[in-house]
Structure formats: C-alpha cells, structure tokens
Design an enzyme around this catalytic site. Structure first.
Site, PDB file in Angstrom:
ATOM      1  N   GLU A 133      -5.502  -4.349   5.069  1.00 45.88           N
ATOM      2  CA  GLU A 133      -4.616  -5.286   4.379  1.00 45.88           C
ATOM      3  C   GLU A 133      -4.897  -6.726   4.827  1.00 45.88           C
ATOM      4  O   GLU A 133      -4.912  -7.654   4.020  1.00 45.88           O
ATOM      5  CB  GLU A 133      -3.154  -4.905   4.661  1.00 45.88           C
ATOM      6  CG  GLU A 133      -2.177  -5.454   3.667  1.00 45.88           C
ATOM      7  CD  GLU A 133      -0.783  -4.859   3.880  1.00 45.88           C
ATOM      8  OE1 GLU A 133      -0.416  -3.966   3.123  1.00 45.88           O
ATOM      9  OE2 GLU A 133      -0.089  -5.280   4.819  1.00 45.88           O
ATOM     10  N   GLU A 145      -8.047  -7.829   3.176  1.00 47.44           N
ATOM     11  CA  GLU A 145      -7.774  -8.090   1.757  1.00 47.44           C
ATOM     12  C   GLU A 145      -7.074  -9.438   1.601  1.00 47.44           C
ATOM     13  O   GLU A 145      -7.401 -10.230   0.706  1.00 47.44           O
ATOM     14  CB  GLU A 145      -6.898  -6.965   1.181  1.00 47.44           C
ATOM     15  CG  GLU A 145      -6.676  -7.073  -0.311  1.00 47.44           C
ATOM     16  CD  GLU A 145      -5.659  -6.060  -0.837  1.00 47.44           C
ATOM     17  OE1 GLU A 145      -5.198  -5.197  -0.059  1.00 47.44           O
ATOM     18  OE2 GLU A 145      -5.306  -6.151  -2.022  1.00 47.44           O
ATOM     19  N   CYS A 196       3.226  -0.867   2.070  1.00 47.03           N
ATOM     20  CA  CYS A 196       3.278   0.353   2.879  1.00 47.03           C
ATOM     21  C   CYS A 196       4.594   1.112   2.740  1.00 47.03           C
ATOM     22  O   CYS A 196       4.704   2.229   3.205  1.00 47.03           O
ATOM     23  CB  CYS A 196       2.998   0.022   4.338  1.00 47.03           C
ATOM     24  SG  CYS A 196       3.713  -1.512   4.863  1.00 47.03           S
ATOM     25  N   SER A 209      -0.712  -5.731  -2.198  1.00 44.97           N
ATOM     26  CA  SER A 209      -1.948  -5.254  -1.576  1.00 44.97           C
ATOM     27  C   SER A 209      -2.278  -3.876  -2.144  1.00 44.97           C
ATOM     28  O   SER A 209      -1.379  -3.090  -2.444  1.00 44.97           O
ATOM     29  CB  SER A 209      -1.734  -5.150  -0.069  1.00 44.97           C
ATOM     30  OG  SER A 209      -2.740  -4.354   0.498  1.00 44.97           O
ATOM     31  N   LYS A 222       9.096   8.813   1.910  1.00 49.02           N
ATOM     32  CA  LYS A 222       7.772   9.305   2.313  1.00 49.02           C
ATOM     33  C   LYS A 222       7.532  10.720   1.779  1.00 49.02           C
ATOM     34  O   LYS A 222       6.396  11.132   1.577  1.00 49.02           O
ATOM     35  CB  LYS A 222       7.640   9.289   3.836  1.00 49.02           C
ATOM     36  CG  LYS A 222       7.558   7.884   4.421  1.00 49.02           C
ATOM     37  CD  LYS A 222       6.175   7.304   4.295  1.00 49.02           C
ATOM     38  CE  LYS A 222       6.129   5.840   4.671  1.00 49.02           C
ATOM     39  NZ  LYS A 222       4.919   5.173   4.189  1.00 49.02           N
ATOM     40  N   GLU A 264       6.375   9.981  -1.588  1.00 46.02           N
ATOM     41  CA  GLU A 264       5.061   9.330  -1.561  1.00 46.02           C
ATOM     42  C   GLU A 264       3.944  10.371  -1.420  1.00 46.02           C
ATOM     43  O   GLU A 264       2.948  10.333  -2.137  1.00 46.02           O
ATOM     44  CB  GLU A 264       4.988   8.327  -0.402  1.00 46.02           C
ATOM     45  CG  GLU A 264       3.659   7.562  -0.348  1.00 46.02           C
ATOM     46  CD  GLU A 264       3.545   6.643   0.867  1.00 46.02           C
ATOM     47  OE1 GLU A 264       3.799   7.095   1.995  1.00 46.02           O
ATOM     48  OE2 GLU A 264       3.192   5.468   0.698  1.00 46.02           O
ATOM     49  N   GLU A 292      -1.845  10.757  -7.037  1.00 46.52           N
ATOM     50  CA  GLU A 292      -3.050  10.002  -6.662  1.00 46.52           C
ATOM     51  C   GLU A 292      -3.399  10.171  -5.194  1.00 46.52           C
ATOM     52  O   GLU A 292      -4.492   9.806  -4.768  1.00 46.52           O
ATOM     53  CB  GLU A 292      -2.905   8.516  -7.019  1.00 46.52           C
ATOM     54  CG  GLU A 292      -1.862   7.723  -6.259  1.00 46.52           C
ATOM     55  CD  GLU A 292      -0.484   7.713  -6.925  1.00 46.52           C
ATOM     56  OE1 GLU A 292      -0.166   8.685  -7.645  1.00 46.52           O
ATOM     57  OE2 GLU A 292       0.277   6.747  -6.706  1.00 46.52           O
ATOM     58  N   CYS A 351      12.209   0.176   8.799  1.00 40.90           N
ATOM     59  CA  CYS A 351      12.210   1.645   8.955  1.00 40.90           C
ATOM     60  C   CYS A 351      13.175   2.133  10.030  1.00 40.90           C
ATOM     61  O   CYS A 351      13.595   3.287   9.975  1.00 40.90           O
ATOM     62  CB  CYS A 351      10.824   2.152   9.296  1.00 40.90           C
ATOM     63  SG  CYS A 351       9.647   1.830   8.002  1.00 40.90           S
TER      64      CYS A 351
END
Ligand code: HC0
Ligand code: SF4
Length: 579
Positions: free
Chosen positions: A283, A286, A309, A329, A368, A371, A376, A512
C-alpha cells in the site's frame, strides 16, 4: 451546577445531566437495558423504552426513567424503595412474557444483560406467561445471526446502525405487538447494504443479534488428520482476549495467545501482524507511485489513496460511493494477504497442495467472516482464508478445551509468517494503519531515517482527524476516520473537492480494538482506551518498528514476490471493487 440527592447522598452535576449521570457520579447502581451512551464517541441511544431504570423523585406522582429524566436543582431521588423494586420486577416479567426462555442453548447465555437482571431480581416465573409470543424467521448471514424472537426493542442496534454507522439497515418496523427491528421489507441482512461491521451485535444486550459462530468448524478442521491447519491472529485480538479469560483489561496477552493456540492443536501459529507489514509494503508503494505520477501531472493517478484493509469499510464504499471505486488502494487486507501467501509461498515451503492447508483467522471483526467468503479471494473455489473466528469465539474455544490461560507461559509465533515490526500492532487502533504507512513511505521516499516514529496528530479518539505531515519536500494532507458515519463525512468532503493525499478508514469506533467480535465492552469507553494502550505499548517495545525492516518480509520479496507491486505481488496481494 445542580445539587442532587440520591438515596441520601449529595452530589452536584452540570445542567443537562440526567438522574442516571448523577447516580453514576455517586456510585449508586441503577440497572439499565436500553441505555447506551459512549460520550467520547458521541454515541447516544435515546431509547428510554425499557423502563428498568425507574426511580422515585420527591414531589412527582409517577416513577421516572433515570436515563431520560433531567436532573434539576435540589432534586431528591430514591432508587431503592419497595415501589421501585416492584416496578422493576414487573418490567422484567413483562419483557420475559414475550421472550423465549431458552438460555441453555442461547449464544448470549452468561453475557446476556436481561438474563443477569432476571437473576439479580430473582425472577423464577412470569405471571404473564401463556399469552401470544412473537415469532420470526431466523436470519443467518455469513457474519451475523438475527433472532428477533429475542429482541426487547431497546433500539441500541438501530442507534449504532443508523446514527453511528449511517448504514440505515436496521429500524423499527410495524406497530404494537408486531413491532420489530428489521431491515426494510424484513429482508435478510445478506441482501441489504449491511456492511457486516457487527456494531449492532456489539451493543445488543440480549441474544437477538450475535456473531455467526464458527468454532465447531475449527474443531472439525483440527481433528482432520488429512489437513495442515494454521492460524493467524489479528493485531487487536491480543489487546482484549484476556478480558474474556479472567485477565485484567489492558493486559497484552500476545504470548499466552500463541501458547493457547498451540495447545488447541494448530500445526503452525502465525500472525496477521506479519501480513500487516506486507500490506504496508504494497500500500505504501502504491501510495508513493500514485503521488509521484500525480505530481507529474498524470490525471489517472487518483488521490487521496484510501486504505482498503477494513472489509466493513470496503462494502460501505462499494454501496455508498460507487463513483469512487478507483480511489481506494487496491491492496488486499492483511487477513487476505496472509491467506494468499500461506496458500502459495508457504504451501510451497511445506510441499503440499493448497487444498491440504486450512487457514484459520482470529479476528476482532465480524466482517472478516464475510470478507474471506468473497469469491474473488478464492482459487478454483478454494478460499485463501477458510474459517474466521472472532476474539470472543477464541476465548470460548480456550475455555471449552479446558486450557488454563492465565497459567500459560508466553510463547513466540512460528516463522516465517509470524514475525512483525512495531508498525503492525498499531493497525488495530484508529490512525494506526496510516501511521505505519507513513513510517515506511517517509524512508522509501526520502532515503533518510525517520527520527520521530509517533505521529501524535493521527492518534486519539476524535471521529475525524486531519493533519499535515511533511515527507521530504511534500506536505501531505492526511485524514483519519473511525466509525462509518465519520467516514461518510470525510468522503463527502473528498467528493466535494477537498484535497487530501491519503485517508485511513476503520469501520468500528476506536478501530479494530472496538470491533464487533471483541469481548463486549458494555458501553465502557475506558476499556477501549486500555486496549489502545496495549497496542501502542507493543509497538514501542519492539526492536524494529518500520514494516520495511521486517527480515521475513525482506526474505519473502527476495525469494518469492520480487518487489512491491511486481506482477506476482499484483496477482496475489491486490484486488478490485464492485458496484
Ligand atoms: Fe483489523 Fe486488519 S487491523 S482490519 O482492523 O488493516 O479485524 O485487528 O486484522 O486484515 O492487520 C481487524 C485488526 C485486522 C486486517 C490487520 C487491517
Ligand atoms: Fe448495521 Fe453494521 Fe449491524 Fe450491518 S452489521 S446491520 S451495517 S450495524
């Protein structure tokens, strides 16, 4: 200031305070259910619907709800009269008259606020039993189970979902006996714009909203001799796991957690913190790439870069900012980077096919779970991360396996996917990801050593923080938001044209550490501050504190990935977003 007397004790409170505020100041316990007030985070449920907090006020005929009745000067309040006691008992009996009393198999048993009150008030039967009961179909999403038979209409979930997260998924529908909190048209959560953030679960006082428990899936995997089962633990887990296992809040349990996971039977005990360092490499690179191209006039180089994230945040911007999908990102989250590296690089090291490896994550987060199930993040149907359990679920597993957690020695994670720098644990706190990224971006961009590693302006519980950070010749404008309502405000400023270079968003209040899968905070903001301190202390105590210094990350690039943003890195560590 107002002078208030409660049960014969006198105190003063500022104008605008409630009777409950005054009682708290005096340490007079008044039971509550619908009440939820986290002042530092500006969370306030204006419910006053349950009436369990009623008190007697001198000069008034009716009992008054302490949570919603303003204190007045020279007010005299009694919280412990027989009339109050009887009223509270009746409130509980009425609530229980339309509540399935299946505590034996309820996911919330032992932590249910209604159960605790029923026990405290010695309710053994309800005189109103036998009447009609509400009955709704269970709604099971990857992250959350909604069982509205158990809902007590406190509306705490609604406040979190609508006022704090601005997701607008949950609201009261229907009237009278049919009233229930539900998505529009009583749809399933999975079919709505629910982000799976789990903040509704974090504040539900009963078993109406709970996480989708995956502990038995973990046990099944561990018991399967044909599988190699590895585990990764998110940064924030170590800051709170001890709370559910008899250890004082604010205690880091990193070493005991690694030991407990080994006792549970995991073949290798790794750390999401390793992947957090990897995320910073990708990241951060990037960001520098986009920044350089942007400064050279390349219109396709979009700024600000948004961190990507947090899966609750990702789903939120996919639903709410579909016109800006090229802004975040493309870096996957640390959880998913870990899974992708485990099932390629590490499977190669072990010499086994990816299908033989089971990757389990322990996360402070319910999103999560969603996720890891996104299509994908799988190869030919085999997911990079197989099972996600929350911090609470890990605590349950440890208790179920009869492990004496407090008595465990401190153990290290395994390598090569267990080593991390101080930049990684702070991912779990609002502002931490961007601070970690700036430490690395500064050194990569300038070639100089960063002297002061703490970016104080990016720390703290303000909902939106904006600071300018000097990186070489560039004054970078950085934004940080935690809680999706704050994220929305910040993103609307970006959409309106305000210039930022980089923005970090975490869906949950505090980051978190306040995730929907953490031990219940019961409205105690001090607990969130203690968890924050654990992670900053862990950072400060590490010999290496910048992601690019992690020797195992350096080795991973040398042996496998090449360099950040290489073709292989792009293939394994980056993703894209959907409308
Ligand atoms: Fe987080 Fe994460 S910091 S989202 O909040 O970025 O859950 O703790 O694991 O993936 O590292 C959660 C925490 C993670 C990820 C990391 C990020
Ligand atoms: Fe709302 Fe988050 Fe609960 Fe979904 S998980 S219903 S978005 S509070």
């Amino acid at each position: 200031m107002l002078t208030v007397t409660i049960d014969g004790k006198i105190t003063t409170v500022p104008a605008g305070s409630t009777i409950l505020d005054a009682a708290k100041k005096l340490d007079v316990d008044i039971p509550t259910l619908c009440y939820l007030n986290l002042e530092d985070l500006r969370i306030n449920n204006k419910g006053a619907s349950c009436r369990i907090c009623v008190v007697e006020v001198e000069g008034r005929r009716n009992l008054a709800p302490a949570c919603a009745t303003p204190a007045s000067d020279n007010m005299v309040v009694k919280t412990n009269t027989l009339r109050v006691l009887n009223a509270r008992k009746t409130v509980l009996e009425l609530l229980l008259s339309d509540h399935p009393k299946d505590c034996l198999v309820c996911a919330k048993s032992g932590e249910c606020e209604l159960q605790n009150l029923a026990e405290k008030f010695g309710i053994r039967e309800s005189p109103y039993d036998g009447g009609e009961m509400s009955h709704y179909r269970k709604d099971i999403s990857t992250s959350i189970i909604r069982d509205m038979d158990k809902c007590i209409m406190c509306r705490r979930c609604e406040t979190m979902c609508n006022d704090v997260q601005t997701c607008g998924v949950l609201s009261g529908v229907n009237r009278g006996f049919s009233a229930v909190v539900a998505p529009a048209f009583e749809m399933n959560l999975a079919d709505t714009v629910c982000t799976n953030c789990g903040q509704c679960v974090a504040v539900c006082p009963v078993g109406a909203l709970v996480e989708h428990d995956h502990t038995w899936e973990v046990v099944d995997a561990l018991a399967n001799p044909d599988k190699v089962v590895i585990v990764q633990t998110a940064p924030a887990v170590r800051s709170a796991l001890g709370e559910d296992l008899g250890i004082a809040p604010g205690t880091s349990v990193t070493g005991k957690m690694a030991a407990a996971l080994r006792r549970l039977g995991f073949d290798h005990v790794f750390d999401t913190d390793f992947a957090a360092d990897l995320t910073i490499m990708e990241e951060g690179s990037e960001f520098l790439d986009r920044l350089t191209r942007h400064l050279n006039g390349d219109q396709t180089a979009k700024l600000p870069i948004l961190t990507s994230c947090c899966p609750g945040w990702v789903k939120f911007f996919e639903h709410n900012f579909p016109d800006m999908l090229d802004v975040p990102s493309t870096a996957k989250s640390p959880q998913q980077m870990f899974g992708a590296i485990a099932k390629s690089y590490y499977a190669e090291i072990l010499g086994i096919p990816r299908e033989k490896l089971v990757v389990v994550s322990v996360m402070p987060c319910l999103a999560k779970k969603y996720e890891c199930a996104r299509p994908e993040f799988a190869v030919d149907g085999n997911p990079d991360v197989d099972i996600v359990i929350s911090t609470r679920e890990l605590a349950r597993l440890i208790k179920r396996m009869n492990i004496d957690f407090a008595g465990l020695p401190d153990e290290d994670f395994d390598n090569p996917l267990g080593e991390s720098t101080g930049a990684a644990p702070i991912f779990g706190v609002t502002g931490g990801v961007i601070e970690a990224a700036l430490r690395t971006a500064y050194e990569l961009a300038t070639g100089e050593t960063l002297q002061k590693l703490e970016f104080e302006d990016l720390r703290g519980m303000d909902g939106v923080k904006v600071a300018t950070v000097q990186v070489g010749p560039h004054a970078l404008r950085i934004g940080v938001a935690h809680g999706l309502g704050n994220a929305r405000k910040l993103l609307e400023r970006v959409r309106a044209g305000e210039a930022f270079h980089a923005i970090e968003v975490m869906a949950c209040p505090g980051g978190c550490i306040g995730g929907g899968g953490q031990p219940y905070h019961h409205g105690d903001i001090e607990l969130l501050k203690l968890r924050t301190k654990v992670l900053y202390d862990e950072d400060a105590g590490k010999p290496l504190r910048k992601s690019h210094q992690n020797p195992y990350i350096i080795e991973l690039y040398e042996k496998f990935l090449g360099k950040p943003l290489s073709e292989k890195s792009h293939h394994l560590l980056h993703t894209h977003y959907f409308k």
